[in-house]
Design an enzyme around this catalytic site. Sequence first.
Site, PDB file in Angstrom:
ATOM      1  N   GLY A   1       0.816  -1.204   0.000  1.00  0.00           N
ATOM      2  CA  GLY A   1       0.000   0.000   0.000  1.00  0.00           C
ATOM      3  C   GLY A   1       0.848   1.251   0.000  1.00  0.00           C
TER       4      GLY A   1
ATOM      5  CD  GLU B   1      -1.555  -6.343   3.424  1.00  0.00           C
ATOM      6  OE1 GLU B   1      -1.216  -5.358   2.742  1.00  0.00           O
ATOM      7  OE2 GLU B   1      -2.683  -6.418   3.978  1.00  0.00           O
TER       8      GLU B   1
ATOM      9  CE  LYS C   1      -5.764   5.086   6.125  1.00  0.00           C
ATOM     10  NZ  LYS C   1      -5.261   6.418   5.750  1.00  0.00           N
TER      11      LYS C   1
END
Length: 237
Positions: free
Chosen positions: A47, A121, A139
């Site tokens: 990401g 992941e 976040k």
Amino acid sequence: MPAFRPPFRHFGARMTQDQLKQAVAQAAVDFILPKLDDKSIVGVGTGSTANCFIDALAKHKGAFDGAVASSEATAARLKGHGIPVYELNTVSDLEFYVDGADESDEHLNLIKGGGAALTREKIVAAVAKTFICIADASKLVPVLGAFPLPVEVIPMARSHVARQLVKLGGDPVYREGVLTDNGNIILDVFNMQITNPVELETQINAIVGVVTNGLFAARPADLLLLGTSEGVKTLKA
């Protein structure tokens, strides 16, 4: 593990999200670098925030042996910097895994998978001794679930899994045009307030046809480096 306090720097209210990502990426490099040697292998996530970490880590590529990548895209970026990439099956010891998140709560339970790399992941995170999450302040949430929960599904089981997810209170939507590196599809589950992340992670993973879901709660992050306008803050599970 001794408490980590990154060098404090007041960023100011106009710090962009990209600058916050770069700041937490550098904080992660500063944290792991003193603990690496020429035999160390670092697990790296996927990401935009993980990309910032790769770029910062590459400046010190002589300080460690190489990396394990959680996606083909990450492997390509690491190799582009001249960092050796190893298959996880060939690695006996992984001290650190560094990755971003789509959401985190105060207990460092995460939602991940916006980039469709959640399964790899989760595998790399399971092997690593220390999982460091790097994220900007947006976040961090009181309750997980505003970000739709990704679920990786065997393609033939898509409809069955969707029906089971509805029974759990979610609204699954097929992520069109996306195949994971494992050749599977993604269902994004909307409209869930996830008050018990460990329980829900277990329930979804028990559905036949599910590979895994994007809740990282059975194995949460150990450390969250959070980029804020007041500096990089450190949260521990």
